[in-house]
Design a protein around this motif. Structure first.
Motif, PDB file in Angstrom:
ATOM      1  N   ALA A 133      20.450   7.229  39.127  1.00 16.33           N
ATOM      2  CA  ALA A 133      19.781   8.018  40.172  1.00 16.33           C
ATOM      3  C   ALA A 133      20.659   9.182  40.612  1.00 16.33           C
ATOM      4  O   ALA A 133      20.161  10.284  40.857  1.00 16.33           O
ATOM      5  CB  ALA A 133      19.431   7.126  41.360  1.00 16.33           C
ATOM      6  N   LEU A 134      21.970   8.966  40.689  1.00 13.32           N
ATOM      7  CA  LEU A 134      22.892  10.061  41.037  1.00 13.32           C
ATOM      8  C   LEU A 134      22.873  11.153  39.974  1.00 13.32           C
ATOM      9  O   LEU A 134      22.879  12.340  40.296  1.00 13.32           O
ATOM     10  CB  LEU A 134      24.318   9.533  41.224  1.00 13.32           C
ATOM     11  CG  LEU A 134      24.670   8.990  42.591  1.00 13.32           C
ATOM     12  CD1 LEU A 134      25.989   8.253  42.553  1.00 13.32           C
ATOM     13  CD2 LEU A 134      24.700  10.095  43.621  1.00 13.32           C
ATOM     14  N   GLN A 135      22.829  10.758  38.718  1.00 12.89           N
ATOM     15  CA  GLN A 135      22.765  11.739  37.614  1.00 12.89           C
ATOM     16  C   GLN A 135      21.505  12.594  37.725  1.00 12.89           C
ATOM     17  O   GLN A 135      21.553  13.795  37.531  1.00 12.89           O
ATOM     18  CB  GLN A 135      22.796  11.020  36.255  1.00 12.89           C
ATOM     19  CG  GLN A 135      24.126  10.457  35.883  1.00 12.89           C
ATOM     20  CD  GLN A 135      25.106  11.520  35.445  1.00 12.89           C
ATOM     21  OE1 GLN A 135      24.719  12.598  35.013  1.00 12.89           O
ATOM     22  NE2 GLN A 135      26.384  11.240  35.601  1.00 12.89           N
ATOM     23  N   LYS A 136      20.394  11.962  38.043  1.00 16.15           N
ATOM     24  CA  LYS A 136      19.126  12.675  38.153  1.00 16.15           C
ATOM     25  C   LYS A 136      19.107  13.608  39.356  1.00 16.15           C
ATOM     26  O   LYS A 136      18.416  14.624  39.330  1.00 16.15           O
ATOM     27  CB  LYS A 136      17.961  11.692  38.295  1.00 16.15           C
ATOM     28  CG  LYS A 136      17.562  11.010  37.025  1.00 16.15           C
ATOM     29  CD  LYS A 136      16.358  10.125  37.273  1.00 16.15           C
ATOM     30  CE  LYS A 136      15.899   9.443  36.018  1.00 16.15           C
ATOM     31  NZ  LYS A 136      14.723   8.581  36.280  1.00 16.15           N
ATOM     32  N   SER A 137      19.864  13.268  40.400  1.00 19.25           N
ATOM     33  CA  SER A 137      19.802  14.059  41.630  1.00 19.25           C
ATOM     34  C   SER A 137      20.657  15.318  41.577  1.00 19.25           C
ATOM     35  O   SER A 137      20.629  16.105  42.496  1.00 19.25           O
ATOM     36  CB  SER A 137      20.217  13.200  42.837  1.00 19.25           C
ATOM     37  OG  SER A 137      21.602  12.973  42.863  1.00 19.25           O
TER      38      SER A 137
ATOM     39  N   SER B 297      21.587  -3.100  45.681  1.00 13.67           N
ATOM     40  CA  SER B 297      21.734  -1.736  45.152  1.00 13.67           C
ATOM     41  C   SER B 297      20.384  -1.041  45.001  1.00 13.67           C
ATOM     42  O   SER B 297      20.289   0.179  45.170  1.00 13.67           O
ATOM     43  CB  SER B 297      22.464  -1.753  43.814  1.00 13.67           C
ATOM     44  OG  SER B 297      21.683  -2.406  42.826  1.00 13.67           O
ATOM     45  N   GLN B 298      19.345  -1.794  44.739  1.00 16.51           N
ATOM     46  CA  GLN B 298      18.026  -1.189  44.549  1.00 16.51           C
ATOM     47  C   GLN B 298      17.461  -0.583  45.828  1.00 16.51           C
ATOM     48  O   GLN B 298      16.635   0.321  45.774  1.00 16.51           O
ATOM     49  CB  GLN B 298      17.048  -2.210  43.969  1.00 16.51           C
ATOM     50  CG  GLN B 298      17.182  -2.374  42.489  1.00 16.51           C
ATOM     51  CD  GLN B 298      16.996  -1.048  41.765  1.00 16.51           C
ATOM     52  OE1 GLN B 298      15.958  -0.401  41.862  1.00 16.51           O
ATOM     53  NE2 GLN B 298      18.021  -0.620  41.049  1.00 16.51           N
ATOM     54  N   THR B 299      17.922  -1.045  46.972  1.00 17.73           N
ATOM     55  CA  THR B 299      17.459  -0.447  48.228  1.00 17.73           C
ATOM     56  C   THR B 299      17.840   1.023  48.273  1.00 17.73           C
ATOM     57  O   THR B 299      17.037   1.874  48.661  1.00 17.73           O
ATOM     58  CB  THR B 299      18.056  -1.192  49.438  1.00 17.73           C
ATOM     59  OG1 THR B 299      17.783  -2.586  49.304  1.00 17.73           O
ATOM     60  CG2 THR B 299      17.461  -0.680  50.745  1.00 17.73           C
ATOM     61  N   TYR B 300      19.061   1.340  47.851  1.00 17.02           N
ATOM     62  CA  TYR B 300      19.517   2.731  47.834  1.00 17.02           C
ATOM     63  C   TYR B 300      18.675   3.568  46.874  1.00 17.02           C
ATOM     64  O   TYR B 300      18.274   4.680  47.198  1.00 17.02           O
ATOM     65  CB  TYR B 300      20.994   2.804  47.420  1.00 17.02           C
ATOM     66  CG  TYR B 300      21.925   2.102  48.360  1.00 17.02           C
ATOM     67  CD1 TYR B 300      22.392   2.729  49.510  1.00 17.02           C
ATOM     68  CD2 TYR B 300      22.342   0.805  48.102  1.00 17.02           C
ATOM     69  CE1 TYR B 300      23.260   2.085  50.379  1.00 17.02           C
ATOM     70  CE2 TYR B 300      23.203   0.154  48.968  1.00 17.02           C
ATOM     71  CZ  TYR B 300      23.658   0.791  50.097  1.00 17.02           C
ATOM     72  OH  TYR B 300      24.501   0.141  50.956  1.00 17.02           O
ATOM     73  N   VAL B 301      18.422   3.004  45.701  1.00 12.25           N
ATOM     74  CA  VAL B 301      17.667   3.730  44.671  1.00 12.25           C
ATOM     75  C   VAL B 301      16.236   3.989  45.128  1.00 12.25           C
ATOM     76  O   VAL B 301      15.732   5.119  45.033  1.00 12.25           O
ATOM     77  CB  VAL B 301      17.695   2.951  43.336  1.00 12.25           C
ATOM     78  CG1 VAL B 301      16.799   3.610  42.297  1.00 12.25           C
ATOM     79  CG2 VAL B 301      19.128   2.817  42.816  1.00 12.25           C
TER      80      VAL B 301
END
Length: 112
Positions: free
Chosen positions: A107-111, A68-72
């Motif tokens: 990360a989705l929330q921040k984007s 999952s960290q690769t996506y982030v």
């Protein structure tokens, strides 16, 4: 001194990749190392390429929590490059493969 050890570590990870291009841990670690360089060293493109390689490897295999960290991390670099739409799309893709992952959700929330 940390720079010297970082360069040595990168050489070792690259040797692993040269021997086994599908070694996810080596691709991810090399990408992460590159992504931590200050901007003036200009390693962002190498970091993106290595994270994209890690992503391609993991997409061919069963999802693991550490993937999952690769996506982030890759989304963070895309945003740094001004590619906000690509970053968002990548995080959404990651949320499908890793539903409820807190790092991706944050990360989705921040984007938004």
């Amino acid at each position: 001194e940390r720079g010297i050890w970082g360069v040595r570590a990168e050489a070792e990870w690259q040797a692993v990749i040269d021997n086994n291009p599908d070694h996810w841990d080596a691709q991810y670690t090399l990408a992460y190392n590159y992504s931590m360089y200050p901007d003036f060293v200009s390693k962002t493109e190498e970091a993106v390429a290595s994270f994209e390689n890690a992503l391609a490897i993991q997409e061919r295999n069963t999802p693991k929590p550490e993937h999952s960290q690769t996506y982030v991390q890759l989304a963070r670099l895309y945003e740094k490059q001004g590619k906000t739409a690509e970053a968002r799309k990548l995080l959404e893709q990651g949320s499908v493969r890793h539903p409820g992952d807190p790092g991706i959700m944050k990360a989705l929330q921040k984007s938004k």
